[in-house]
Design a protein around this motif. Structure first.
Motif, short mmCIF file in Angstrom:
data_model
loop_
_atom_site.label_atom_id
_atom_site.label_comp_id
_atom_site.label_asym_id
_atom_site.label_seq_id
_atom_site.Cartn_x
_atom_site.Cartn_y
_atom_site.Cartn_z
N TRP A 1 46.30 39.34 36.27
CA TRP A 1 47.46 39.76 37.06
C TRP A 1 48.45 40.44 36.13
O TRP A 1 48.77 39.92 35.05
N PHE A 2 48.96 41.59 36.56
CA PHE A 2 49.99 42.34 35.85
C PHE A 2 51.14 42.61 36.80
O PHE A 2 51.00 42.50 38.02
N ARG A 3 52.29 42.98 36.23
CA ARG A 3 53.42 43.38 37.06
C ARG A 3 54.20 44.50 36.38
O ARG A 3 54.20 44.62 35.15
N GLN A 4 54.86 45.30 37.21
CA GLN A 4 55.67 46.39 36.71
C GLN A 4 56.97 46.45 37.50
O GLN A 4 56.95 46.70 38.71
N ALA A 5 58.08 46.21 36.82
CA ALA A 5 59.41 46.30 37.42
C ALA A 5 59.94 47.72 37.28
O ALA A 5 59.50 48.47 36.40
N PRO A 6 60.90 48.11 38.12
CA PRO A 6 61.46 49.46 38.03
C PRO A 6 62.00 49.77 36.65
O PRO A 6 62.77 48.98 36.08
N GLY A 7 61.59 50.89 36.09
CA GLY A 7 62.07 51.32 34.78
C GLY A 7 61.47 50.59 33.60
O GLY A 7 61.92 50.82 32.47
N LYS A 8 60.49 49.72 33.82
CA LYS A 8 59.90 48.95 32.74
C LYS A 8 58.40 49.21 32.63
O LYS A 8 57.77 49.70 33.56
N GLU A 9 57.85 48.86 31.48
CA GLU A 9 56.42 48.97 31.26
C GLU A 9 55.67 47.89 32.02
O GLU A 9 56.21 46.82 32.31
N ARG A 10 54.43 48.17 32.35
CA ARG A 10 53.58 47.16 32.97
C ARG A 10 53.26 46.07 31.96
O ARG A 10 52.93 46.35 30.80
N GLU A 11 53.35 44.81 32.39
CA GLU A 11 53.12 43.70 31.49
C GLU A 11 52.08 42.74 32.07
O GLU A 11 52.00 42.55 33.28
N GLY A 12 51.32 42.12 31.18
CA GLY A 12 50.37 41.12 31.60
C GLY A 12 51.07 39.83 31.98
O GLY A 12 51.97 39.37 31.27
N VAL A 13 50.65 39.21 33.08
CA VAL A 13 51.23 37.97 33.57
C VAL A 13 50.29 36.79 33.35
O VAL A 13 50.68 35.77 32.78
#
Length: 125
Positions: free
Chosen positions: A36-48
């Motif tokens: 699972w990954f996530r990407q917030a507005p204006g930020k890089e995609r990160e592993g969760v």
């Protein structure tokens, strides 16, 4: 090729909970790890988080979710879940699931071969 579909996102108040689902096509899906990954507005995609092929190994890569998020899988349903508790506005992001042609996990997005379209999670009062 494997196809992945995420579901379960939505709008929730701070302190609330959501359960995300990732459902895959293909008979070989149960052989592979799911991340699972996530990407917030204006930020890089990160592993969760990640779970290996059998479910015996799980990993949580984002410090803020440890003890609050839980990853699990039901191979009979070709589905992986991410239970998210005590959500805060900082958890707002598009959440993606991904699979690699591997039984092992990685926190790097470059490790994964197939990606879903993502599901929006918004935490706001």
């Amino acid at each position: 090729q494997v196809q992945l579909v995420e579901s379960g996102g939505g709008l929730v108040q701070p302190g609330g909970s959501l359960r995300l689902s990732c459902t895959a096509s293909g008979s070989t899906w149960i052989n592979y790890a799911i991340g699972w990954f996530r990407q917030a507005p204006g930020k890089e995609r990160e592993g969760v988080s990640c779970i290996n092929n059998s479910g015996a190994y799980t990993a949580y890569y984002t410090d803020s979710v440890k003890g609050l998020f839980t990853i699990s899988r039901d191979n009979a349903k070709n589905t992986v879940y991410l239970q998210m508790n005590s959500l805060e506005p900082e958890d707002t992001a598009v959440y993606f699931c991904a699979t690699a042609r591997s039984r092992a996990c990685s926190r790097s997005e470059w490790f994964y071969d197939y990606w879903g379209q993502g599901t929006q999670v918004t935490v706001s009062s």
